[in-house]
Scaffold this motif. Sequence first.
Motif, PDB file in Angstrom:
ATOM      1  N   TYR A   1       4.733   3.929 -31.424  1.00 30.85           N
ATOM      2  CA  TYR A   1       5.367   4.813 -30.885  1.00 30.85           C
ATOM      3  C   TYR A   1       5.328   5.956 -31.290  1.00 30.85           C
ATOM      4  O   TYR A   1       4.787   7.028 -30.551  1.00 30.85           O
ATOM      5  N   ASP A   2       4.599   6.674 -32.665  1.00 32.67           N
ATOM      6  CA  ASP A   2       3.992   8.136 -32.864  1.00 32.67           C
ATOM      7  C   ASP A   2       2.489   8.412 -32.020  1.00 32.67           C
ATOM      8  O   ASP A   2       3.278   9.564 -31.416  1.00 32.67           O
ATOM      9  N   GLU A   3       2.428   7.440 -31.370  1.00 37.52           N
ATOM     10  CA  GLU A   3       1.084   7.484 -30.390  1.00 37.52           C
ATOM     11  C   GLU A   3       1.221   7.814 -29.185  1.00 37.52           C
ATOM     12  O   GLU A   3       1.019   8.645 -28.335  1.00 37.52           O
ATOM     13  N   ARG A   4       2.640   7.184 -28.838  1.00 39.86           N
ATOM     14  CA  ARG A   4       2.827   7.201 -27.079  1.00 39.86           C
ATOM     15  C   ARG A   4       3.753   8.899 -27.065  1.00 39.86           C
ATOM     16  O   ARG A   4       3.534   9.312 -26.380  1.00 39.86           O
ATOM     17  N   LEU A   5       4.737   8.714 -28.524  1.00 44.18           N
ATOM     18  CA  LEU A   5       4.845  10.331 -28.543  1.00 44.18           C
ATOM     19  C   LEU A   5       4.603  11.484 -28.420  1.00 44.18           C
ATOM     20  O   LEU A   5       4.808  11.987 -28.260  1.00 44.18           O
ATOM     21  N   ALA A   6       3.399  11.262 -28.998  1.00 50.97           N
ATOM     22  CA  ALA A   6       2.027  12.197 -28.670  1.00 50.97           C
ATOM     23  C   ALA A   6       1.968  13.112 -27.264  1.00 50.97           C
ATOM     24  O   ALA A   6       1.256  14.177 -26.575  1.00 50.97           O
ATOM     25  N   GLU A   7       1.826  11.516 -27.080  1.00 48.32           N
ATOM     26  CA  GLU A   7       0.845  11.529 -25.582  1.00 48.32           C
ATOM     27  C   GLU A   7       1.665  12.241 -25.110  1.00 48.32           C
ATOM     28  O   GLU A   7       1.307  13.212 -23.895  1.00 48.32           O
TER      29      GLU A   7
ATOM     30  N   HIS B   1      12.470   7.845 -22.776  1.00 49.07           N
ATOM     31  CA  HIS B   1      13.675   7.889 -22.550  1.00 49.07           C
ATOM     32  C   HIS B   1      13.046   5.892 -22.317  1.00 49.07           C
ATOM     33  O   HIS B   1      14.173   5.871 -23.424  1.00 49.07           O
ATOM     34  N   ALA B   2      12.275   5.595 -22.008  1.00 47.36           N
ATOM     35  CA  ALA B   2      11.834   4.189 -22.379  1.00 47.36           C
ATOM     36  C   ALA B   2      11.231   4.023 -23.848  1.00 47.36           C
ATOM     37  O   ALA B   2      11.361   3.032 -24.172  1.00 47.36           O
ATOM     38  N   LEU B   3      10.370   5.259 -24.307  1.00 50.27           N
ATOM     39  CA  LEU B   3      10.167   5.442 -25.373  1.00 50.27           C
ATOM     40  C   LEU B   3      11.026   4.952 -26.605  1.00 50.27           C
ATOM     41  O   LEU B   3      10.703   4.554 -27.525  1.00 50.27           O
ATOM     42  N   ALA B   4      12.328   5.840 -26.382  1.00 53.62           N
ATOM     43  CA  ALA B   4      13.383   5.754 -27.221  1.00 53.62           C
ATOM     44  C   ALA B   4      13.785   4.685 -26.982  1.00 53.62           C
ATOM     45  O   ALA B   4      14.839   4.119 -28.355  1.00 53.62           O
ATOM     46  N   ALA B   5      13.842   4.267 -26.330  1.00 53.51           N
ATOM     47  CA  ALA B   5      15.020   2.797 -25.801  1.00 53.51           C
ATOM     48  C   ALA B   5      14.182   1.494 -26.518  1.00 53.51           C
ATOM     49  O   ALA B   5      14.392   0.633 -27.089  1.00 53.51           O
ATOM     50  N   ALA B   6      12.782   1.612 -26.728  1.00 52.01           N
ATOM     51  CA  ALA B   6      11.929   0.918 -27.069  1.00 52.01           C
ATOM     52  C   ALA B   6      12.672   0.706 -28.496  1.00 52.01           C
ATOM     53  O   ALA B   6      12.042  -0.539 -29.117  1.00 52.01           O
ATOM     54  N   ARG B   7      11.967   1.980 -28.595  1.00 54.59           N
ATOM     55  CA  ARG B   7      12.004   2.152 -30.187  1.00 54.59           C
ATOM     56  C   ARG B   7      13.679   1.485 -31.033  1.00 54.59           C
ATOM     57  O   ARG B   7      14.006   0.928 -31.935  1.00 54.59           O
ATOM     58  N   TRP B   8      14.967   1.878 -29.971  1.00 54.83           N
ATOM     59  CA  TRP B   8      15.997   1.529 -30.425  1.00 54.83           C
ATOM     60  C   TRP B   8      16.292  -0.639 -30.281  1.00 54.83           C
ATOM     61  O   TRP B   8      16.702  -0.127 -31.761  1.00 54.83           O
ATOM     62  N   ARG B   9      15.389  -0.660 -29.386  1.00 52.00           N
ATOM     63  CA  ARG B   9      15.728  -2.393 -29.665  1.00 52.00           C
ATOM     64  C   ARG B   9      15.269  -2.857 -30.739  1.00 52.00           C
ATOM     65  O   ARG B   9      15.503  -3.757 -31.023  1.00 52.00           O
ATOM     66  N   ILE B  10      13.854  -1.621 -31.302  1.00 55.20           N
ATOM     67  CA  ILE B  10      13.265  -2.637 -32.506  1.00 55.20           C
ATOM     68  C   ILE B  10      14.018  -2.379 -33.760  1.00 55.20           C
ATOM     69  O   ILE B  10      14.149  -3.749 -35.014  1.00 55.20           O
ATOM     70  N   ALA B  11      14.691  -1.099 -34.003  1.00 56.53           N
ATOM     71  CA  ALA B  11      15.593  -1.410 -34.832  1.00 56.53           C
ATOM     72  C   ALA B  11      16.644  -2.225 -34.975  1.00 56.53           C
ATOM     73  O   ALA B  11      17.388  -2.489 -35.646  1.00 56.53           O
TER      74      ALA B  11
ATOM     75  N   TRP C   1      10.257  -6.353 -47.531  1.00 58.17           N
ATOM     76  CA  TRP C   1       9.184  -5.502 -47.683  1.00 58.17           C
ATOM     77  C   TRP C   1       8.430  -5.435 -46.062  1.00 58.17           C
ATOM     78  O   TRP C   1       7.500  -5.180 -45.839  1.00 58.17           O
ATOM     79  N   LEU C   2       8.188  -6.598 -46.060  1.00 62.69           N
ATOM     80  CA  LEU C   2       7.275  -7.321 -44.603  1.00 62.69           C
ATOM     81  C   LEU C   2       7.796  -6.523 -42.853  1.00 62.69           C
ATOM     82  O   LEU C   2       7.391  -5.823 -42.413  1.00 62.69           O
ATOM     83  N   LEU C   3       9.762  -6.786 -43.318  1.00 62.71           N
ATOM     84  CA  LEU C   3       9.593  -5.897 -42.316  1.00 62.71           C
ATOM     85  C   LEU C   3       9.806  -4.904 -42.378  1.00 62.71           C
ATOM     86  O   LEU C   3       9.860  -4.261 -40.898  1.00 62.71           O
TER      87      LEU C   3
ATOM     88  N   VAL D   1       7.774   0.056 -39.833  1.00 65.48           N
ATOM     89  CA  VAL D   1       6.130   1.380 -40.234  1.00 65.48           C
ATOM     90  C   VAL D   1       4.954   1.427 -39.163  1.00 65.48           C
ATOM     91  O   VAL D   1       4.361   2.139 -38.525  1.00 65.48           O
ATOM     92  N   TRP D   2       4.333   0.100 -39.072  1.00 66.49           N
ATOM     93  CA  TRP D   2       3.066  -0.467 -38.533  1.00 66.49           C
ATOM     94  C   TRP D   2       3.214   0.168 -36.741  1.00 66.49           C
ATOM     95  O   TRP D   2       2.327   0.585 -36.699  1.00 66.49           O
TER      96      TRP D   2
END
Length: 88
Positions: A76-82, A4-14, A62-64, A69-70
């Motif tokens: 995100y992907d690394e933490r989700l896999a963990e 849930h914290a990871l999803a919240a972080a993704r939401w904030r970035i979005a 493009w930079l955003l 993506v970076w």
Amino acid sequence: MTYHALAAARWRIAIVLTIAVIVIYFGFIALIAYRKEMMGSLIVPGLSVGILLGALVIVLSWLLTWGYVWWANHHYDERLAELKREGK
């Protein structure tokens, strides 16, 4: 960090990136609408302020996108896999 914290972080970035894109695009459109003379003024022969700012809008988009993506690939992907491995 939980899922849930990871999803919240993704939401904030979005949200931040969405706001940035909206400000960039609508700012550019507002300049076209309200500052036509400035946008039409030449910087050098063949290059107006409007063309330069239009190109900058594209490059900033493009930079955003690259920044997101970076972040997604390195955080995100690394933490989700963990979290999946941990079973949380």
